[in-house]
Design a protein around this motif. Structure first.
Motif, short mmCIF file in Angstrom:
data_model
loop_
_atom_site.label_atom_id
_atom_site.label_comp_id
_atom_site.label_asym_id
_atom_site.label_seq_id
_atom_site.Cartn_x
_atom_site.Cartn_y
_atom_site.Cartn_z
N LEU A 462 0.83 -1.21 0.00
CA LEU A 462 0.00 0.00 0.00
C LEU A 462 0.86 1.26 0.00
O LEU A 462 0.62 2.21 -0.73
CB LEU A 462 -0.91 0.01 1.23
N LYS A 463 1.88 1.24 0.84
CA LYS A 463 2.74 2.42 0.93
C LYS A 463 3.49 2.66 -0.39
O LYS A 463 3.59 3.78 -0.88
CB LYS A 463 3.74 2.24 2.07
N ARG A 464 3.98 1.57 -1.01
CA ARG A 464 4.72 1.71 -2.26
C ARG A 464 3.81 2.26 -3.35
O ARG A 464 4.17 3.16 -4.10
CB ARG A 464 5.29 0.35 -2.68
N HIS A 465 2.59 1.71 -3.46
CA HIS A 465 1.66 2.19 -4.47
C HIS A 465 1.30 3.65 -4.23
O HIS A 465 1.14 4.42 -5.18
CB HIS A 465 0.39 1.34 -4.48
N LEU A 671 -5.19 6.75 2.85
CA LEU A 671 -5.19 5.29 2.95
C LEU A 671 -5.62 4.80 4.32
O LEU A 671 -6.00 3.64 4.47
CB LEU A 671 -3.79 4.74 2.65
N THR A 672 -5.55 5.65 5.31
CA THR A 672 -5.78 5.19 6.68
C THR A 672 -7.17 4.61 6.86
O THR A 672 -7.34 3.55 7.46
CB THR A 672 -5.56 6.35 7.67
N PHE A 673 -8.17 5.29 6.37
CA PHE A 673 -9.53 4.83 6.59
C PHE A 673 -9.83 3.51 5.85
O PHE A 673 -10.42 2.60 6.44
CB PHE A 673 -10.53 5.91 6.18
N PRO A 674 -9.46 3.35 4.57
CA PRO A 674 -9.68 2.05 3.93
C PRO A 674 -8.99 0.89 4.66
O PRO A 674 -9.55 -0.20 4.78
CB PRO A 674 -9.12 2.25 2.52
N VAL A 675 -7.77 1.12 5.14
CA VAL A 675 -7.08 0.07 5.89
C VAL A 675 -7.85 -0.26 7.16
O VAL A 675 -8.04 -1.42 7.53
CB VAL A 675 -5.63 0.49 6.20
N ASP A 696 -9.31 1.93 -12.34
CA ASP A 696 -8.09 1.26 -12.77
C ASP A 696 -6.88 1.95 -12.17
O ASP A 696 -6.13 2.64 -12.83
CB ASP A 696 -8.01 1.28 -14.31
N MET A 697 -6.70 1.74 -10.86
CA MET A 697 -5.58 2.38 -10.14
C MET A 697 -4.91 1.33 -9.27
O MET A 697 -5.57 0.51 -8.64
CB MET A 697 -6.08 3.54 -9.27
N GLU A 698 -3.59 1.37 -9.23
CA GLU A 698 -2.84 0.38 -8.46
C GLU A 698 -3.20 0.43 -6.97
O GLU A 698 -3.23 -0.60 -6.30
CB GLU A 698 -1.34 0.63 -8.64
N ILE A 699 -3.45 1.61 -6.48
CA ILE A 699 -3.75 1.72 -5.04
C ILE A 699 -5.04 0.99 -4.70
O ILE A 699 -5.16 0.36 -3.65
CB ILE A 699 -3.83 3.22 -4.63
N ARG A 701 -6.23 -1.61 -6.33
CA ARG A 701 -5.93 -3.05 -6.39
C ARG A 701 -5.23 -3.51 -5.10
O ARG A 701 -5.48 -4.60 -4.60
CB ARG A 701 -5.05 -3.34 -7.60
N ALA A 702 -4.35 -2.68 -4.60
CA ALA A 702 -3.67 -3.03 -3.35
C ALA A 702 -4.67 -3.13 -2.21
O ALA A 702 -4.59 -4.04 -1.37
CB ALA A 702 -2.60 -1.99 -3.03
N MET A 703 -5.62 -2.19 -2.17
CA MET A 703 -6.63 -2.24 -1.12
C MET A 703 -7.48 -3.50 -1.25
O MET A 703 -7.83 -4.13 -0.26
CB MET A 703 -7.52 -1.01 -1.19
N LYS A 704 -7.82 -3.85 -2.49
CA LYS A 704 -8.60 -5.06 -2.72
C LYS A 704 -7.85 -6.28 -2.18
O LYS A 704 -8.43 -7.14 -1.51
CB LYS A 704 -8.87 -5.21 -4.22
N THR A 705 -6.56 -6.35 -2.48
CA THR A 705 -5.73 -7.43 -1.97
C THR A 705 -5.72 -7.45 -0.44
O THR A 705 -5.81 -8.50 0.19
CB THR A 705 -4.29 -7.28 -2.49
N PHE A 706 -5.63 -6.25 0.12
CA PHE A 706 -5.59 -6.15 1.58
C PHE A 706 -6.90 -6.64 2.20
O PHE A 706 -6.90 -7.34 3.22
CB PHE A 706 -5.32 -4.70 1.99
N VAL A 707 -8.02 -6.28 1.58
CA VAL A 707 -9.31 -6.72 2.10
C VAL A 707 -9.43 -8.24 2.02
O VAL A 707 -9.93 -8.89 2.94
CB VAL A 707 -10.45 -6.03 1.33
N ASN A 708 -8.99 -8.82 0.92
CA ASN A 708 -9.02 -10.28 0.80
C ASN A 708 -8.18 -10.93 1.89
O ASN A 708 -8.56 -11.94 2.47
CB ASN A 708 -8.51 -10.70 -0.58
#
Length: 789
Positions: A462-465, A671-675, A696-699, A701-708
């Protein structure tokens, strides 16, 4: 959710938070201790006299040593008051307003965190008129139900305010009664002292109905000091108490001379019951009953344990009766129960092993089934747990359903195993149960929690994106999620949630067609969105055009004067606030100008007034609060506060889990609130379904991965064994109570866990118990790691 649904939701939340096992007649506490008929008559009559006093409210403090029958008296008093009507005109409302029976073996019953919620729930069930008052208090401040909220705030919102309203409705009625048992079972002395002080303050209030609170406890010094405080002491009616008068003993207490006869009655009654299923068992003689009563030393727990030992359902009661009769009668006062426990252990196949397992059961922070105790202890100490414990059934509750937890019958067992010198068994092998449980917990987590660095990896991703996003994008996202860094307003929260959903998703299309969506479109954020490319595209499609046609008149009609500062100032006056209650005022509140005003500080202040709260309950006000969002935001800010306050030790050698906290603290605002959403609600993610089309944004997709990831960890934590959950939640508690210096075996396993497995624990614990609980354990573990290293 409409505002009209909120009272029911608040009541549902209260019913979930209330500790039902703390209520006097809860099935969780079976079998209930109770005074037999014709026993404790003088003592009970004296207590009932206090509780019937209509002149002033009182704290009735019943205290004594362990095992003298305090809980039985508390139950008997509660049962009697439950049978008395609160007034002559009711058949439903009773004088028993609420009870709470503390227990250090139950997480929710060993602190004061849920006491007032539990009392409020019972009070509202007893008095139906109180329910709306309690629900209203919860709606105004949902966080008041959190166990770590201010106890003073809980008392004011959930206890005092409803009682003040009840006082207005219940005039000239007998005093109400509350019963709070086993104060000394509250594990925090500071919490207990504060509670006694607050109860004293409450009873001095002139606007409450007359009420009495029966408190029972051991004669602990910190309890006595709290009772003797100059603000509390005038309200205290203490038992033991010196009395005078014909036919009344000089001292009424739990262990006076009259108790010998009460215990004799108990034995006589118990042996009569025993003969119902042992027809050939000869009734003991009067001399034998007197001898047993003398052995009990005026402590009902001793008498009760004797009977459980004699009539255990597995052994010949005649031989067991003789064992009890052979106990020496020359016992020091207060040691009778310890020698009895010695004698019971001596009848076990392996007394030392029985003592070890008994010590573990008595030391558990939360009770477990025997099979899970065996799993927790592991090979070696965990062998033959069920076989051993069944030999201790006279001092331990062992349910026939093996999935239910075993537990000691009385806190005197915990006293007995707390110091090896209390046990007189020959060749006793000294043990430290906290050391055993700490070691076992760490070992089990190392063995059974899958090795993973998923949480740290997701946060790094998340931070990198976030760093790779073009510079203009974060600013746009910050504007969309500006509630992250500003005082939160519900409609701004919705705009942020819309962004997280993705503004081209079907979810957004459906939501904009609802009343809530139309309300959002009337806000500044909604209008700004309509000016974007996506907003214009939506306006051009069929759904957007229909929505605009329906709302055009509402958007354009305003009261110009109320838009300017003079008009806003007028709304703060008494006349202005009265106008808001008229039909014209309510109509204006539905306009753009009115809703804009509700988002100002003046509008928010008005919503906190009685007029504002009444308006929120009207059909016009239903669309405004979005209470579910408010509750989430309260939790979010408390999480941020916990993270910000957590101290990180620079250059600490054991960093894996602590790096996660650092990464969370260093995430950009947007990003804090989605995390937080992913961690707080792993099974109710903002991302409703995999087929939702996201930007279509990398951030994203990262959040989606994090939720999974959060879903996976949540599922894993829910499916874990009771033993593993216990280990995850309580390892630091036991570790903090291990005797110093640590033995090498424990030190080695802790060092390995802290360096190699702490992150795995964090993932599971975070999703199952929440961040604040996780930080509390981490803080304790960090201190211990510092000491050990």
């Amino acid at each position: 959710m409409s505002y009209s649904d909120l009272p029911e939701k608040a009541w549902e939340k209260l019913s979930q938070v209330a500790v039902h096992g703390a209520v006097y007649d809860s099935r969780e506490r079976l079998p209930h201790p109770k005074c037999l008929k014709d026993t404790r008559t003088t003592l009970l009559k004296h207590i009932y006299g206090f509780l019937d006093n209509p002149e002033k409210s009182q704290l009735v403090w019943l205290h004594g040593t362990a095992g003298v029958g305090k809980s039985a008296v508390a139950f008997t008093v509660a049962e009697r008051m439950r049978g008395l009507k609160a007034s002559e005109v009711t058949t439903v409302e009773k004088r028993l307003a609420g009870t709470f029976f503390f227990s250090r073996t139950n997480t929710n019953r060993r602190t004061t965190g849920y006491l007032f919620a539990t009392l409020a729930y019972q009070l509202a069930r007893n008095f139906s008129s109180v329910r709306s008052d309690v629900s209203k208090a919860i709606i105004e401040n949902p966080a008041v139900l959190e166990s770590n909220s201010s106890v003073r705030d809980q008392m004011e919102a959930l206890f005092l305010r409803p009682l003040r309203k009840l006082h207005q409705r219940q005039q000239n009625c007998p005093p109400l009664s509350f019963v709070i048992d086993a104060l000394d079972e509250c594990t925090s002395e500071a919490e207990l002292v504060e509670l006694i002080s607050l109860l004293g303050q409450a009873l001095r209030e002139p606007d409450l109905p007359k009420l009495h609170i029966l408190l029972t406890s051991r004669s602990e010094m910190h309890v006595r000091r709290a009772m003797e405080d100059e603000e509390v002491h005038p309200l205290v009616c203490e038992i033991p108490v010196k009395t005078s008068g014909d036919g009344v003993p000089d001292i009424i207490s739990l262990d006076g001379a009259d108790v010998d006869n009460d215990i004799y009655v108990f034995f006589n009654h118990s042996f009569a019951n025993l003969r119902d299923h042992h027809r050939d068992f000869p009734q003991p003689t009067r001399d034998q009953l007197v001898k047993l009563a003398t052995r009990a030393g005026r402590r009902f727990i001793v008498a009760s344990t004797m009977m459980k030992f004699i009539d255990d359902g597995y052994n010949d009661p005649r031989g067991r009766l003789q064992i009890m009769l052979d106990l020496t009668s020359h016992l020091l006062p207060g040691t009778e129960v310890y020698r009895l426990y010695d004698r019971i252990l001596s009848t076990c196949a392996d007394p030392n092993r029985a003592y070890m397992h008994l010590s573990v059961v008595a030391t558990l922070a939360d009770p477990l089934p025997a099979s899970q105790i065996s799993k927790l202890l592991g090979p070696g100490e965990g062998n033959d747990v069920e076989t051993t414990l069944v030999q201790l059934r006279s001092i331990m509750d062992i349910p026939t359903d093996s999935s239910l937890p075993v537990n000691i019958y009385h806190s005197s067992v915990r006293d007995y195993v707390s110091n090896p010198s209390n046990c007189s068994l020959p060749n006793l092998q000294s043990i430290a149960p906290h050391s055993i449980l700490a070691y076992s917990s760490l070992r089990l987590m190392i063995d059974e929690i899958p090795a993973s660095t998923a949480l740290l990896d997701r946060l790094v991703e998340l931070k990198r994106h976030s760093e790779d996003i073009p510079s203009e994008e974060p600013q746009n996202l910050r504007e969309s999620l500006k509630f992250i860094v500003q005082p939160l307003e519900p409609l701004q929260v919705l705009s942020g949630l819309l962004w997280v959903w993705g503004d081209r998703s079907p979810v957004l299309q459906r939501w904009l067609a609802t009343r809530d969506g139309r309300v959002w479109l009337e806000t500044e954020d909604g209008r700004a969105w309509l000016e974007t490319k996506d907003g214009r595209a939506w306006l051009e499609n069929e759904a957007g055009a229909d929505n605009l046609d329906e709302n055009e008149e509402n958007w354009l009609w305003t009261e110009d004067w109320l838009k300017i500062q003079a008009g806003r100032d007028w709304l703060q006056t008494l006349v202005g606030r009265d106008w808001l209650r008229t039909q014209g005022g309510e109509d204006w509140l539905q306009t753009e100008s009115g809703r804009d005003w509700l988002r100002t500080q003046g509008g928010e202040d008005w919503l906190q007034t009685e007029s504002g709260r009444d308006w929120l309950q009207t059909p016009h006000g239903e669309a405004w609060p979005f209470m579910g969002v408010w509750i989430t935001i309260v939790e979010f800010w408390s999480t941020l506060e916990a993270v910000s306050q957590y101290p990180i030790v620079p250059d600490f050698p054991c960093l894996p889990a602590l790096q996660v906290i650092q990464h969370l603290k260093s995430l950009p605002d947007f990003l804090t609130f989605p995390v937080f959403l992913a961690l707080r609600h792993p099974n109710n993610s903002t991302f409703a379904s995999p087929q939702d089309h996201l930007p279509d944004m990398e951030i994203i997709r990262a959040m989606k991965t994090f939720v999974n990831f959060a879903n996976e960890v949540g599922e894993r934590s829910q499916s874990a064994s009771h033993a593993l959950k216990y280990a995850c939640h309580n390892w630091a508690i036991h570790l903090a109570r291990v005797p110093r210096p640590w033995d090498a075996k424990l030190g080695h396993i802790f060092d390995f866990f802290w360096n190699h497995n702490l992150l795995c624990w964090l993932e599971m614990h975070w999703c199952s118990k929440g961040l604040q609980a996780c930080l509390a354990v981490l803080y304790e573990g960090e201190k211990l790691a510092g000491e050990y290293n």
